[in-house]
Design an enzyme around this catalytic site. Structure first.
Site, PDB file in Angstrom:
ATOM      1  CG  ASN A 149     -14.109  19.236   7.525  1.00  0.00           C
ATOM      2  OD1 ASN A 149     -13.121  19.917   7.279  1.00  0.00           O
ATOM      3  ND2 ASN A 149     -15.068  19.645   8.333  1.00  0.00           N
ATOM      4  CE  LYS A 201      -3.372  12.936  10.659  1.00  0.00           C
ATOM      5  NZ  LYS A 201      -3.534  14.245   9.995  1.00  0.00           N
ATOM      6  CB  SER A 259      -6.737  22.684  15.990  1.00  0.00           C
ATOM      7  OG  SER A 259      -7.640  21.748  15.458  1.00  0.00           O
ATOM      8  CE  LYS A 269      -0.869  19.750   7.908  1.00  0.00           C
ATOM      9  NZ  LYS A 269      -2.082  18.903   7.968  1.00  0.00           N
ATOM     10  CE  LYS A 311      -4.373  20.582  17.783  1.00  0.00           C
ATOM     11  NZ  LYS A 311      -5.123  19.317  17.540  1.00  0.00           N
ATOM     12  CB  THR A 326      -9.317  21.951   6.555  1.00  0.00           C
ATOM     13  OG1 THR A 326      -9.166  21.476   7.909  1.00  0.00           O
ATOM     14  CG2 THR A 326      -8.224  21.347   5.692  1.00  0.00           C
TER      15      THR A 326
HETATM   16  N1  GLU Z   1      -6.336  16.488  10.657  1.00  0.00           N
HETATM   17  C1  GLU Z   1      -6.078  17.862  10.321  1.00  0.00           C
HETATM   18  C2  GLU Z   1      -4.763  17.969   9.577  1.00  0.00           C
HETATM   19  O1  GLU Z   1      -4.299  17.027   8.995  1.00  0.00           O
HETATM   20  C3  GLU Z   1      -6.195  18.786  11.529  1.00  0.00           C
HETATM   21  C4  GLU Z   1      -5.215  18.527  12.625  1.00  0.00           C
HETATM   22  C5  GLU Z   1      -5.469  19.321  13.909  1.00  0.00           C
HETATM   23  O2  GLU Z   1      -6.351  20.163  13.927  1.00  0.00           O
HETATM   24  O3  GLU Z   1      -4.740  19.054  14.853  1.00  0.00           O
HETATM   25  O4  GLU Z   1      -4.189  19.023   9.482  1.00  0.00           O
END
Ligand code: GLU
Length: 434
Positions: free
Chosen positions: A220, A105, A362, A93, A69, A189
């Site tokens: 954002n 990623k 998410s 995370k 994810k 976030t």
């Molecule tokens: N890009 C965001 C992060 O770095 C969200 C990642 C997601 O929702 O999968 O946490």
């Protein structure tokens, strides 16, 4: 040695936690390398009739706890090293806040500001064409990141559904509501970070009133954090975007800053049309333009890096005056800077905790997609709050237990959980089919 490799920095953070957990070398070695690094060149027909190739990555780091994810970043500075670090941080995370997800990623080396909407759409569809066999609701689930948004997620979902011949809204998150997005995702976030900051402030017996905040980055995460904190009574004194920033000792109304940006103006210009009033400018008073570097060193209570990696380094850490740093960006502080800040007693709330609200909603989005039943904002918000508040308590507890800084505490919890899942699987296995 100073390292500007985000992945080297990420591994240094891992090693600190591994030492405390007395992790065996075999397990540590597994955690030091991603499961899979996918790369592609994406040919995009441009509006002028020519075709340009863009380099793209998808790094699938670890899926012991669930599907990979993590977002997809469009930025000219994207490198494989960076995407690997970001994928590693996603693994940590998701584990730090207890989500049943792994980490991945994506990134494309592109300046999206130079592309037309049509070119951006073709690039986004091209990304899915390149990687779709590795994506899917139970395999790997992308989302927005720096310079990507719900429109890009919509194009990617549409392309994926065409390729696989069925609806699969859970293959991507951060979608528009009309395509199965979740209420509360756009601000998640920032909201998650605000919940964490409020918990920390309560521990320190401080109130928002008279607490000054500087925010680097007005995307954002940064812009929404500014608005939420302003509503809670914090005093936002500085904001910036990639072009520069503005400082106003009397406080900035983030809604005004947002309106200026939306109208195509610049936050950092020392002129009319900034967040400064004419009076403040005329008197050479309390409102002035600041560079992104200056913003970090302002005498504020809370500093929120909400842009890119490697902003707080050994070169400026000793000049940082904030007592609290809330990392809404991924990887803004290097390990060398951490050491300096820890010695000074600065509380650094690490990215893997502070910005986990985004991936948490998410996850809720995927849950709703799987049920095909959707929650109201009143249902989403308390669920997010509970996860963030519980995660903060767990990290704060680990900090005390191991007598370490907050980052190391968060990593200890996260690494423990990932390793437990790897062991339960009998992780010496060869991963067939996944
Ligand atoms: N890009 C965001 C992060 O770095 C969200 C990642 C997601 O929702 O999968 O946490």
């Amino acid at each position: 040695m100073v390292s500007f490799s985000p992945f080297a920095n990420a591994l240094a953070q891992l090693k600190r936690a591994a030492k405390i957990l007395a992790l065996d070398n075999l397990t540590l070695n597994k955690l030091q390398t991603p499961e899979r690094v996918l790369t592609a060149k994406i040919p995009v027909p441009l509006d002028n009739g020519t075709t340009r190739e863009f380099v793209a990555y998808r790094v699938q780091y670890n899926d012991a706890r669930g599907p990979f994810k993590g977002g997809i970043r469009y930025h000219p500075g994207v490198t494989e090293d960076e995407v690997k670090a970001l994928a590693f941080w996603m693994t940590m995370k998701c584990a730090a806040v207890g989500l049943p997800l792994g980490g991945g990623k994506g990134g494309v080396v592109v300046n999206p500001k130079e592309l037309s909407a049509g070119e951006l759409e073709r690039l986004s569809r091209g990304y899915v064409q390149a990687f779709y066999q590795h994506l899917g609701p139970t395999k790997d689930v992308p989302a927005p990141d720096v310079y990507t948004n719900s429109q890009i997620m919509a194009w990617m979902l549409d392309e994926y559904e065409h390729l696989v011949g069925e609806h699969a809204p859970g293959m991507i998150t951060g979608k528009p509501l009309s395509l199965g997005g979740s209420l509360g995702r756009a601000t998640a976030t920032a909201q998650g970070g605000v919940y964490i900051l409020q918990e920390l402030m309560a521990k320190l017996e401080r109130s928002p009133k008279n607490t000054t905040v500087a925010i680097q980055g007005f995307g954002n995460a940064g812009a929404n954090a500014a608005k939420l904190l302003h509503q809670l009574g914090y005093k936002i004194v500085a904001v910036s975007d990639s072009q520069g920033g503005v400082y106003n000792e009397d406080g900035i109304d983030p809604r005004k800053a947002e309106a200026i940006k939306q109208a195509g103006g610049m936050l950092g210009c020392y002129c009319l049309g900034t967040v400064c009033t004419l009076e403040q400018i005329k008197t050479d008073g309390p409102c002035r333009a600041v560079s992104n570097e200056e913003l970090l060193e302002l005498a504020v209570d809370v500093l929120i890096p909400a842009a890119l990696e490697n902003q707080i380094t050994a070169a400026n850490a000793d000049r940082i005056k904030a007592k609290i740093i809330l990392e809404l960006a991924n990887g803004p502080t290097t390990p060398e800077a951490d050491e300096i800040l820890n010695k000074k007693g600065t509380l650094v709330v690490p990215d893997i905790l502070a910005n986990a609200g985004g991936v948490t909603v998410s996850y809720f989005e995927q849950v709703q997609n799987a049920m095909n039943y959707y929650w109201s904002e009143e249902e989403v918000s308390p669920k997010l709050k509970k996860i963030m508040v519980d995660a903060f308590a767990a990290v704060w507890g680990a900090k005390g237990k191991h007598q370490v800084d907050l980052r190391t505490a968060a990593f200890v919890l996260a690494v423990e959980r990932v390793v437990e899942a790897m062991r339960e699987r009998g992780e010496s296995n060869t991963k067939k089919g996944r």
